[in-house]
Scaffold this motif. Structure first.
Motif, PDB file in Angstrom:
ATOM      1  N   MET B 250       0.899  -1.416  -0.090  1.00 33.67           N
ATOM      2  CA  MET B 250       0.195   0.055   0.061  1.00 33.67           C
ATOM      3  C   MET B 250       0.901   1.459  -0.090  1.00 33.67           C
ATOM      4  O   MET B 250       0.837   2.095   0.746  1.00 33.67           O
ATOM      5  CB  MET B 250      -0.934  -0.208   1.203  1.00 33.67           C
ATOM      6  N   GLY B 251       1.816   1.120  -0.757  1.00 36.52           N
ATOM      7  CA  GLY B 251       2.513   2.442  -0.816  1.00 36.52           C
ATOM      8  C   GLY B 251       3.705   2.551   0.310  1.00 36.52           C
ATOM      9  O   GLY B 251       4.550   3.500   0.202  1.00 36.52           O
ATOM     10  N   ARG B 252       3.582   1.599   1.476  1.00 39.37           N
ATOM     11  CA  ARG B 252       4.809   1.834   2.463  1.00 39.37           C
ATOM     12  C   ARG B 252       5.903   0.858   2.167  1.00 39.37           C
ATOM     13  O   ARG B 252       5.748  -0.290   1.732  1.00 39.37           O
ATOM     14  CB  ARG B 252       4.037   1.555   3.741  1.00 39.37           C
ATOM     15  N   ILE B 253       7.049   1.508   2.294  1.00 47.56           N
ATOM     16  CA  ILE B 253       7.997   0.394   1.411  1.00 47.56           C
ATOM     17  C   ILE B 253       9.122   0.555   2.699  1.00 47.56           C
ATOM     18  O   ILE B 253       9.577   1.394   3.429  1.00 47.56           O
ATOM     19  CB  ILE B 253       8.719   1.236   0.139  1.00 47.56           C
ATOM     20  N   ALA B 254       9.636  -0.690   2.535  1.00 52.53           N
ATOM     21  CA  ALA B 254      10.985  -0.837   3.379  1.00 52.53           C
ATOM     22  C   ALA B 254      12.234  -1.373   2.663  1.00 52.53           C
ATOM     23  O   ALA B 254      11.885  -1.944   1.647  1.00 52.53           O
ATOM     24  CB  ALA B 254      10.751  -1.841   4.580  1.00 52.53           C
ATOM     25  N   VAL B 255      13.276  -0.548   2.805  1.00 49.59           N
ATOM     26  CA  VAL B 255      14.405  -0.701   1.951  1.00 49.59           C
ATOM     27  C   VAL B 255      15.583  -1.115   2.791  1.00 49.59           C
ATOM     28  O   VAL B 255      15.820  -0.789   3.842  1.00 49.59           O
ATOM     29  CB  VAL B 255      14.657   0.563   1.533  1.00 49.59           C
ATOM     30  N   ARG B 256      16.043  -2.357   2.298  1.00 50.31           N
ATOM     31  CA  ARG B 256      17.192  -2.734   2.918  1.00 50.31           C
ATOM     32  C   ARG B 256      18.711  -2.141   2.352  1.00 50.31           C
ATOM     33  O   ARG B 256      18.814  -2.366   1.072  1.00 50.31           O
ATOM     34  CB  ARG B 256      17.439  -4.394   2.689  1.00 50.31           C
ATOM     35  N   ILE B 257      19.230  -1.509   3.371  1.00 47.86           N
ATOM     36  CA  ILE B 257      20.539  -0.828   2.900  1.00 47.86           C
ATOM     37  C   ILE B 257      21.750  -1.619   3.603  1.00 47.86           C
ATOM     38  O   ILE B 257      21.425  -2.564   4.218  1.00 47.86           O
ATOM     39  CB  ILE B 257      20.586   0.641   3.317  1.00 47.86           C
TER      40      ILE B 257
END
Ligand SMILES: Nc1ncnc2c1ncn2[C@@H]1O[C@H](COP(=O)(O)OP(=O)(O)OP(=O)(O)O)[C@@H](O)[C@H]1O
Ligand SMILES: [Mg+2]
Lengths: 294, 368
Positions: B250-257
């Motif tokens: 739903m447009g919420r994003i988690a990014v692995r850095i």
């Protein structure tokens, strides 16, 4: 004559004499090469000759008195006229050419520049003789014209004031092109753009911006042409006729056929004075001595 | 409002050097549009093409609905303030400023009147008889501005007109120029590489990068919603993180850095996509304990006091520095302490990576 001309140019160096005093040998050299001959010429101009045309040291101002006669005045006038016309033609011919070589982006820029420089390295006497061969009654031009049936007989191109001026222009044009080239090269292209941007047409930009900013080049070119014109006797000797004598011819004649050295010396002094006046005038108008390469 | 200057598919090559690349831009009448970009990105070239001093290699430029090349320079209602001033060195300041009117054959008395007005406007009264070489850089720039403005053009092109001024005069002239532009209702196309100047003065900013128009928008749009990494880093300060999308819902994003997980909001991204995340220092927060959703740990390195703001510099585990703004007077952890940076998901700007797009295209190509 060549010597006299050198004197006239080097005499300005004496402005810097006080500084030169520090450098002893240099001073000596200058005194020997510049001051002594100049004084010699100056002294001689007040001497007389005996009936065998020998110079005798008897003070007289007769030489100068003779030079004020109408015959001589006419030739001074004629010489100034030839110098003036030559200078004008050099400006008119030299300006577009200098513009071309200064502004061109073409790879031939160097070649164009060399075309101006190379004649510098060739003896001008030879080149002027070349013109005589070219323009003479049996010369190439007449031959070509007759061959093409444009003329019936040979035409007289030589031996008038026009050919003298042609020769002068031919020999002296580089002296106009080089300072003009420098001043046009220095001209900021942005100024031409901003002039156009502010609504100036080409002609207006030329007269309002280009000409004033390159006038320094025109000035120094003019002075470098005008002065030698007064002395280049060999051009009128080779190409000119009766009404194309310049001051240089008079001097040459007195030292050679006339064998009246004091009179020749007085003429040289007159030429030096005219030169000095012209240079002073040039400086007064804001010209710089450096741009003359003096 | 209608568009007064229009660039359509404009390209410019200098030899092999492709300086302006497929530029499309429409400038509205009466607006203050800034071309912003780093040195050498083609701003001056673009301006010169609009002024008609340079011809585009391809594409068309319309000014007042007419192709630029159809009119001679003196027929255009466009004036330019050049980057190098280009004042006439042999003319007095008065004659420099009067030049345009003189060329239009305006009566002498009117010229005198208008020159007097404009010189007062740029605070140069008393300098009439001087020559450009007798002025300071800032004074020359004001002459250049006055010389262009006096013609009352419909469009004024300004190439870094305030570049040579000191900060104080620069700020003052910025306001002055903006005021003039409103008052005279002239369209300004303004070139600068100073992002702060662009943000304070412009109605719209066109950010250029390597000859490409990266983004066109209002200062807020450019600042808040940069569309490329270049725009994000060039305008204002920012923290850049890069990594693959781990989760999206739903447009919420988690990014692995590299050293953790960060969060943001956005649409049009796909799982595992390698993206860039930009967070402004003033949006950064930190807490002594880990925050839900974030896995990020940093060590406070230093504080820099800048007026009412304290800039906190912290180092991530991989050695990358991040910047965070705090209000002065706030209680701050000692340098050396471990903190957990985080932010509101909505405050992060998520950007596709252009290289990535190419990779994706290659991926989606049918195998032959
Ligand atoms: N007349 C020209 N001939 C060849 N290359 C040029 C010319 N003018 C500009 N360039 C090149 O085009 C590129 C863009 O130049 P431009 O002057 O438009 O940059 P700019 O964005 O105005 O930079 P700055 O902020 O430094 O003024 C540069 O790489 C420059 O070297
Ligand atoms: Mg520029």
């Amino acid at each position: 004559m060549e010597k006299t001309k050198k004197h006239s140019r080097h005499s300005f160096r004496s402005n810097t004499l006080p500084a030169v005093v520090m450098t002893g040998p240099m001073t000596l050299l200058l005194v020997l090469l510049v001051a002594v001959p100049l004084i010699y010429v100056g002294v001689m101009s007040f001497c007389s000759i005996d009936e065998y045309y020998n110079v005798v040291f008897r003070f007289t101002t007769a030489n100068y008195a003779r030079l004020a006669s109408t015959d001589y005045l006419k030739i001074y006038g004629q010489s100034l006229l030839i110098a003036f016309v030559t200078t004008i033609i050099c400006i008119l011919v030299g300006y577009p050419f200098s513009w071309l070589i200064a502004r061109t982006k073409s790879k031939y820029k160097k070649i164009l520049y060399m075309l101006v420089i190379v004649p510098f390295w060739t003896n001008s006497l030879i080149r002027v003789y070349g013109w005589r061969t070219f323009l003479g009654t049996n010369g190439w031009l007449n031959t070509a014209l007759q061959f093409l049936h444009l003329t019936d007989g040979p035409l007289d191109f030589l031996y008038n004031r026009g050919t003298t001026i042609l020769g002068m222009v031919y020999c002296l044009l580089p002296f106009m092109i080089l300072p003009l080239y420098t001043s046009i090269e220095k001209l900021d292209q942005g100024l031409l753009e901003s002039s156009a941007d502010l609504g100036a047409k080409r002609a207006a930009t030329f007269f309002e911006v280009v000409l004033p900013l390159t006038s320094g080049g025109i000035f120094s070119g003019s002075i470098m042409i005008f002065i030698p014109c007064l002395g280049y006797f060999f051009i009128s000797d080779i190409l000119g006729g009766g009404n194309s004598d310049v001051i240089g011819n008079l001097i040459e004649r007195q030292f050679q056929s006339g064998n009246n050295w004091p009179l020749g010396a007085a003429l040289s002094i007159v030429l030096i004075v005219i030169t000095l006046i012209l240079v002073k005038l040039y400086q007064r108008m804001g010209g710089s001595m450096e741009s003359l390469g003096v | 409002m209608s568009s007064i200057v229009q660039l359509e598919g404009v390209n410019k090559h200098f030899g092999k050097n492709h300086v302006v690349k497929d530029l499309n831009l429409s400038v509205e009448e009466g607006e203050f549009l800034t071309l912003l970009g780093s040195s050498g990105c083609g701003k001056t070239t673009t301006l010169r093409m609009i002024a008609g001093f340079e011809e585009p290699t391809s594409g068309s430029i319309l000014v007042e609905g007419q192709a630029v090349e159809e009119k001679e320079p003196f027929e255009r209602n466009v004036n330019t303030v050049f980057q190098s001033y280009a004042l006439f060195p042999h003319k007095t300041i008065y004659d420099n400023i009067a030049y345009g009117l003189k060329m239009k054959k305006v009566p002498k008395t009117e010229i005198a009147q208008r020159v007097k007005e404009i010189m007062a406007l740029v605070q140069l009264t008393g300098f009439e008889e001087r020559y450009p070489s007798q002025l300071s850089g800032g004074q020359k720039q004001r002459v250049a501005i006055a010389r262009a403005l006096i013609n009352r053009p419909r469009v004024l092109l300004l190439d870094e007109p305030l570049g040579a001024l000191d900060l104080k005069l620069r700020k003052q002239m910025q306001l002055e120029l903006k005021r003039l532009q409103r008052k005279l209702n002239i369209t300004f196309i303004y070139v600068t590489h100073d992002q702060e100047e662009a943000l304070t003065m412009s109605d719209r900013i066109a950010v250029m990068h390597d000859g490409i128009l990266d983004q066109l928008g209002t200062p807020e749009e450019i600042y808040e919603q940069p569309q490329t990494k270049f725009v994000a880093t060039f305008i204002g300060e920012t923290n850049i993180f890069e990594g693959n999308i781990k989760e999206l819902a739903m447009g919420r994003i988690a990014v692995r850095i590299e050293n953790g997980v960060i969060r943001g909001c956005g649409y049009g991204f796909s799982r595992n996509e390698y993206i860039t995340v930009s967070v402004r220092p003033e949006k950064m927060r930190f807490s002594p304990v880990p925050v839900k959703g974030f896995q990020l740990e940093a060590q406070v390195k230093d504080y820099v006091y800048v007026g009412s703001v304290v800039k906190c510099i912290a180092v991530l585990q991989n050695g990358m520095e991040i910047k965070m703004d705090r209000l002065a007077g706030e209680e701050l952890p000692e340098p050396g302490s471990i903190i957990h940076p985080w932010w509101d998901e909505k405050d992060a700007v998520l950007l596709h990576n252009p290289e990535n797009q190419v990779l994706k295209m290659i991926d989606s190509m049918p195998l032959i």
